[in-house]
Structure formats: structure tokens, C-alpha cells
Design a protein around this motif. Structure first.
Motif, mmCIF file in Angstrom:
data_model
loop_
_atom_site.group_PDB
_atom_site.id
_atom_site.type_symbol
_atom_site.label_atom_id
_atom_site.label_comp_id
_atom_site.label_asym_id
_atom_site.label_seq_id
_atom_site.Cartn_x
_atom_site.Cartn_y
_atom_site.Cartn_z
ATOM 1 N N LYS A 76 -5.060 44.944 83.155
ATOM 2 C CA LYS A 76 -6.434 45.304 83.538
ATOM 3 C C LYS A 76 -7.212 45.976 82.424
ATOM 4 O O LYS A 76 -8.359 45.628 82.192
ATOM 5 C CB LYS A 76 -6.393 46.259 84.734
ATOM 6 C CG LYS A 76 -6.709 45.551 86.036
ATOM 7 C CD LYS A 76 -6.984 46.559 87.125
ATOM 8 C CE LYS A 76 -6.649 45.980 88.476
ATOM 9 N NZ LYS A 76 -6.081 46.986 89.369
ATOM 10 N N SER A 77 -6.623 46.959 81.768
ATOM 11 C CA SER A 77 -7.446 47.673 80.787
ATOM 12 C C SER A 77 -7.006 47.471 79.350
ATOM 13 O O SER A 77 -7.834 47.265 78.470
ATOM 14 C CB SER A 77 -7.509 49.163 81.120
ATOM 15 O OG SER A 77 -6.219 49.669 81.300
ATOM 16 N N ASN A 81 -8.999 45.468 76.153
ATOM 17 C CA ASN A 81 -9.379 46.082 74.873
ATOM 18 C C ASN A 81 -8.965 45.225 73.684
ATOM 19 O O ASN A 81 -9.687 45.132 72.689
ATOM 20 C CB ASN A 81 -8.742 47.471 74.731
ATOM 21 C CG ASN A 81 -9.515 48.516 75.501
ATOM 22 O OD1 ASN A 81 -10.708 48.352 75.754
ATOM 23 N ND2 ASN A 81 -8.845 49.574 75.898
#
Ligand code: SF4
Length: 187
Positions: A76-77, A81
Motif C-alpha cells: 500500500k505505501s 513510494n
């Protein structure tokens, strides 16, 4: 420019051709399976710059970080990135790897390994790191002495000469340029 570097060769390359700033990021990640945000940016963009593909980068970071992190959280994160840094998400900007000037002026918080080690380590820690990288006593004194006088890039150039067993004069102003000069020397 289009040279691709397989992620499998990174451990070996980190010892031979990475400047100390990136070598320490790599070792920290391998040992602790964690890097704070600033370190992930600094090291991730460096890896992109030497030719690690987006697919390899995701695989590499996932393998390490999910030793300590829920894979869903990674997807998800953290994966976002990485894709963002490769210009595939968000602003779609292809972010440039950091120059020495940028790395040197990074704010290094406690427990983080981003920034330039010739600047952020005290003398005794720096000497330990240099010994761990295989430098002998006289060379450690030379390199650490330059760092003590705030000549960080000269310390890095000396480190380059020692670790490549060469007297070739090198000017260090970008970690990715350091890498290329190393690769050139080693043929
Ligand atoms: Fe990295 Fe540049 Fe510092 Fe060398 S002088 S360790 S390449 S930031």
C-alpha cells in the motif's frame, strides 16, 4: 546509460563500487530489514541511478522490508513510494538521484543512516566503519583526518583510492558518479 544492474549483484557491488554513504544504507537494510524514509529515498534513487529496474527494486525492497512488515502495508505505501521515485505514480516525475551536496546537507536524525558518513559520524565511529570496510590503520587516519577537517568529499576520494588500490585522482561530487568511476576502473 541503459546498463541494467540485476539486483542479485548488489551485495557484491556494494562492497566494491558503492561509496560509503550507500554501502552503509545497504548494510543497514540487510541487517535490520529497515531504513527510515530519508534513507530509503537516498538509497532507492541511487539504485535507480545505477540501473536497477523498477521490478527488481520492488522485489528487493519487498524481500527486506517484509521481514519486519506486513506485506499489505508494504504494497500500500512503500511500493507506491518506489513507483513514485521511478516516475510511475503521483506527479510522474522521474526523480534524480542525490548529489553529494544534497546528501551532505541532509538532516540526519538519531538511528538513521542517510547523509554523508564522513560528515555525520564522530571520529571514533567513522574509524570503526572504515576498519569494517577493510582499511588499514594508516589509511583510516588519512581518511578520518580529512573528514575531521570537514573535507568530506576529499575523504571520500581518498577512500575511493584506498579501496580501489589506485593513485588515480578522482573528484567525488555525486554518489552515482563515484559508482561509475569505480566500474570504469574495474573494467
Ligand atoms: Fe556519499 Fe558523496 Fe559523502 Fe562520498 S562524499 S560518502 S559519495 S555523499
Amino acid at each position: 546509460k541503459d546498463v541494467k544492474v540485476p539486483i542479485e549483484s548488489i551485495d557484491q557491488l556494494s562492497k566494491k563500487s558503492f561509496p560509503l554513504c550507500m554501502r552503509l544504507c545497504h548494510e543497514h537494510l540487510r541487517t535490520n530489514h529497515h531504513l527510515k524514509y530519508d534513507g530509503r529515498m537516498q538509497y532507492g534513487l541511487f539504485l535507480k541511478g545505477i540501473g536497477v529496474t523498477l521490478e527488481d527494486a520492488i522485489r528487493f525492497w519487498r524481500e527486506e522490508l517484509t521481514k519486519k512488515m506486513d506485506p499489505e502495508k508494504f504494497a500500500k505505501s512503500y511500493q507506491y513510494n518506489i513507483e513514485h521515485n521511478y516516475g510511475k505514480k503521483g506527479s510522474l516525475k522521474d526523480y534524480a538521484p542525490y548529489s553529494c551536496a544534497k546528501v551532505i546537507q541532509e538532516n540526519v536524525v538519531q538511528g538513521s543512516v542517510n547523509g554523508c558518513p564522513f560528515k555525520y559520524y564522530d571520529q571514533s565511529t567513522l574509524k570503526q566503519k572504515l576498519a569494517a570496510a577493510g582499511l588499514g590503520t594508516a589509511h583510516i587516519q588519512d581518511v578520518a583526518g580529512l573528514a575531521a577537517k570537514h573535507h568530506y568529499q576529499l575523504a571520500c576520494a581518498k577512500y575511493f583510492q584506498v579501496t580501489h588500490d589506485t593513485n588515480v585522482e578522482v573528484a567525488i561530487n555525486h554518489p552515482n558518479h563515484y559508482y561509475l568511476q569505480s566500474q570504469e576502473l574495474m573494467g
